[in-house]
Design a protein around this motif. Sequence first.
Motif, short mmCIF file in Angstrom:
data_model
loop_
_atom_site.label_atom_id
_atom_site.label_comp_id
_atom_site.label_asym_id
_atom_site.label_seq_id
_atom_site.Cartn_x
_atom_site.Cartn_y
_atom_site.Cartn_z
N LEU A 39 5.06 9.98 12.53
CA LEU A 39 5.48 9.97 10.50
C LEU A 39 6.09 9.43 10.18
CD1 LEU A 39 4.26 12.70 8.74
CD2 LEU A 39 6.45 13.88 9.99
N PRO A 40 7.59 9.61 10.34
CA PRO A 40 8.06 8.37 9.87
C PRO A 40 7.38 7.49 9.03
CG PRO A 40 9.66 9.70 11.36
CD PRO A 40 8.16 9.46 11.67
N GLY A 41 6.60 6.48 9.89
CA GLY A 41 6.11 5.64 9.70
C GLY A 41 5.38 5.83 8.92
N SER A 42 4.35 6.57 8.89
CA SER A 42 3.30 6.57 8.20
C SER A 42 3.68 6.67 6.31
CB SER A 42 2.73 7.81 8.32
OG SER A 42 2.06 7.66 9.48
N ILE A 43 4.85 8.27 6.25
CA ILE A 43 5.13 8.79 4.65
C ILE A 43 5.68 7.20 4.78
CG2 ILE A 43 7.29 9.51 4.46
CD1 ILE A 43 7.25 11.63 6.83
N HIS A 44 6.77 6.60 5.44
CA HIS A 44 7.40 5.21 4.47
C HIS A 44 5.67 3.74 4.48
CE1 HIS A 44 8.78 0.75 5.11
NE2 HIS A 44 9.95 1.62 3.99
N ALA A 45 4.76 4.25 4.97
CA ALA A 45 4.02 3.32 4.37
C ALA A 45 2.88 3.09 3.57
CB ALA A 45 2.63 2.81 6.05
N ILE A 46 2.48 4.62 3.52
CA ILE A 46 2.15 5.73 2.17
C ILE A 46 3.46 5.38 0.78
CG2 ILE A 46 1.87 7.47 0.78
CD1 ILE A 46 -0.40 5.84 3.37
N TRP A 47 4.52 5.12 0.89
CA TRP A 47 4.99 5.09 0.15
C TRP A 47 5.22 3.75 -0.47
CZ3 TRP A 47 10.07 2.47 -0.71
CH2 TRP A 47 10.50 2.53 -2.04
N VAL A 48 5.40 3.13 0.53
CA VAL A 48 5.33 1.07 0.17
C VAL A 48 3.59 0.51 -0.72
CG1 VAL A 48 5.24 -1.00 1.03
CG2 VAL A 48 6.75 0.53 1.59
N ILE A 49 2.53 1.15 0.24
CA ILE A 49 1.61 1.22 -0.36
C ILE A 49 2.04 1.41 -1.74
CG2 ILE A 49 -0.50 0.97 -0.44
CD1 ILE A 49 -0.67 1.40 2.87
N ALA A 50 1.91 3.09 -2.20
CA ALA A 50 1.59 3.18 -3.25
C ALA A 50 2.78 2.64 -4.85
CB ALA A 50 2.47 5.11 -2.99
N LYS A 51 4.44 2.42 -4.23
CA LYS A 51 4.86 1.53 -4.81
C LYS A 51 4.13 0.25 -5.61
CE LYS A 51 8.34 4.19 -6.17
NZ LYS A 51 8.01 5.26 -7.53
N HIS A 52 3.41 -0.12 -4.19
CA HIS A 52 2.91 -1.92 -4.46
C HIS A 52 2.00 -1.83 -5.72
CE1 HIS A 52 1.61 -5.77 -3.33
NE2 HIS A 52 0.39 -5.78 -3.59
N GLU A 53 1.34 -1.04 -5.42
CA GLU A 53 0.05 -0.28 -6.17
C GLU A 53 0.39 0.27 -8.04
OE1 GLU A 53 -2.92 -0.87 -5.73
OE2 GLU A 53 -2.82 -1.53 -3.73
N GLU A 54 1.48 0.49 -7.77
CA GLU A 54 2.45 0.81 -9.24
C GLU A 54 2.48 -0.18 -10.07
OE1 GLU A 54 6.30 3.22 -10.20
OE2 GLU A 54 4.89 4.30 -9.60
N LYS A 55 3.26 -1.35 -8.84
CA LYS A 55 3.95 -2.56 -9.53
C LYS A 55 2.67 -3.14 -10.33
CE LYS A 55 8.14 -3.01 -7.82
NZ LYS A 55 8.93 -3.28 -6.75
N LEU A 56 1.49 -3.19 -9.43
CA LEU A 56 0.64 -4.51 -10.11
C LEU A 56 -0.46 -3.54 -10.74
CD1 LEU A 56 -1.26 -5.14 -6.23
CD2 LEU A 56 0.00 -6.79 -7.89
N ASP A 57 -0.37 -2.53 -11.17
CA ASP A 57 -0.99 -1.50 -12.70
C ASP A 57 -0.31 -1.92 -13.64
OD1 ASP A 57 -2.83 -0.69 -11.11
OD2 ASP A 57 -1.97 1.45 -10.92
N ARG A 58 0.99 -1.68 -13.29
CA ARG A 58 1.79 -2.05 -14.94
C ARG A 58 2.61 -3.57 -14.53
NH1 ARG A 58 7.17 -0.19 -13.36
NH2 ARG A 58 6.37 0.21 -11.38
N GLY A 59 2.07 -4.46 -13.50
CA GLY A 59 1.89 -5.73 -14.59
C GLY A 59 3.45 -6.04 -13.72
N GLY A 60 3.73 -5.56 -12.89
CA GLY A 60 5.41 -5.50 -12.88
C GLY A 60 5.42 -6.66 -11.69
#
Length: 63
Positions: A39-60
């Motif tokens: 569970l901790p690994g999955s929560i961290h993985a989803i968070w990392v993937i979501a933040k990565h996608e957010e940065k890509l969407d913002r062009g950062g």
Amino acid sequence: MKLVRFLLGLVVPPLGVFLTVGVGSTLLINVLLTLLGWLPGSIHAIWVIAKHEEKLDRGGEIY
């Protein structure tokens, strides 16, 4: 590809993080969290993937 990374982040967290950010400190943290429990690994993985996608969407800058 985004959906595949999110699904892998749930099922095999280190693989989802690896496909998103590659080898680095983020992957090491995720491996350690996954060893402590799925569970901790999955929560961290989803968070990392979501933040990565957010940065890509913002062009950062990515990590």
